[in-house]
Design a protein around this motif. Sequence first.
Motif, short mmCIF file in Angstrom:
data_model
loop_
_atom_site.label_atom_id
_atom_site.label_comp_id
_atom_site.label_asym_id
_atom_site.label_seq_id
_atom_site.Cartn_x
_atom_site.Cartn_y
_atom_site.Cartn_z
N UNK A 76 0.89 1.36 10.74
CA UNK A 76 0.86 2.00 9.42
C UNK A 76 2.23 2.56 9.07
N UNK A 77 2.66 2.29 7.86
CA UNK A 77 3.96 2.78 7.40
C UNK A 77 3.85 3.71 6.20
N UNK A 78 2.67 3.79 5.60
CA UNK A 78 2.49 4.64 4.43
C UNK A 78 1.93 6.00 4.84
N UNK A 79 2.11 7.03 4.00
CA UNK A 79 1.45 8.31 4.28
C UNK A 79 -0.06 8.11 4.39
N UNK A 80 -0.65 8.67 5.42
CA UNK A 80 -2.07 8.46 5.71
C UNK A 80 -2.75 9.78 6.02
N UNK A 100 0.83 -1.20 0.00
CA UNK A 100 0.00 0.00 0.00
C UNK A 100 0.87 1.26 0.00
N UNK A 101 0.67 2.09 -1.02
CA UNK A 101 1.46 3.31 -1.16
C UNK A 101 0.94 4.44 -0.28
N UNK A 102 -0.38 4.69 -0.35
CA UNK A 102 -0.99 5.79 0.39
C UNK A 102 -2.37 5.37 0.87
N UNK A 103 -2.78 6.01 1.95
CA UNK A 103 -4.03 5.64 2.59
C UNK A 103 -4.86 6.90 2.80
N UNK A 104 -6.03 6.96 2.14
CA UNK A 104 -6.94 8.11 2.25
C UNK A 104 -8.23 7.62 2.90
N UNK A 105 -8.54 8.14 4.07
CA UNK A 105 -9.65 7.63 4.87
C UNK A 105 -10.70 8.72 5.10
N UNK A 106 -11.98 8.34 4.95
CA UNK A 106 -13.09 9.26 5.14
C UNK A 106 -13.94 8.77 6.31
N UNK A 107 -13.84 9.47 7.43
CA UNK A 107 -14.66 9.23 8.62
C UNK A 107 -14.73 7.75 9.02
#
Length: 288
Positions: A225-229, A119-126
């Motif tokens: 977590x190790x990826x930008x989040x 997983x490169x990046x993690x974008x989370x919504x609520x």
Amino acid sequence: MSARVEEVRLNLPHIELAARLYGPEDGHSVIALHGWLDNAASFARLAPRLPGLRIVALDFAGHGHSAHRPPGAGYAPWDNVQDVLQVADQLGWTRFSLLGHSMGAIVATLLAAALPERVERLALIDGLVPPTGEADGAVERLGDALKAQQALADKRKPVYEHVEQAVSARMRGTDTVSREAAELLAERGLMPVAGGYTWRSDARLTLPSPMRLTRAHSHAFIHGLRCPTRLVVAEQGIIARHESLMTALPSMPLEVHRLPGGHHLHLDDDAGADAVAACFRAFLRGEA
């Protein structure tokens, strides 16, 4: 805002899943994961606002146009994690980013922590981690879940004579949504039956969880977590009502953006979709 959307079906070794594809084939690889009892239409407003990305918006198993799990199988979060991983493998994506809302954000967090090399990046919504439970409540929880499973055969999903009735019911769900959001979710989530329409979703999705992660388990995944989040917290959403989680957020390895709106702010209206897109547009392209 409209964009070209392609409908696909993904034949995994154990189940067939449906998905919507957005963006150019050579765009940055993103798998979008919706919330509980929603479907891929959850990203109908947001995806067109994220140019330069190849977004695969899944219907989780038992949701939307995806197949239901076979008799005897369940819908634990880690089952969805395995599905997402197999989708990525089928697409030939060794590395990819995840965009998740609510339950989809939980699944995304678990996968990103467990397999950081994928997983490169993690974008989370609520959404971030599943509801937790401690050992002293485990026995009663399992008993309640087993009883609910036995009683399921006697339950029937609601049948609505008109689509509008289903839309109204969805607007009044556990987390309220706008009429336009409910219409988008209903368009993909309903099916015709004798007497009108009912939801395509598997009735087993409404069963209580037989087991829950403890708070220590959940925090271990977050700190793994190790990826930008980046996490979007809706001011009238679920996370904002979770006092202990809000208190702990500053110590977690993620960037938090608080935005006005409810739990479905990315789908409720154009203003919410614009605001969420502004948080994630450059981020998911690796430019921020």
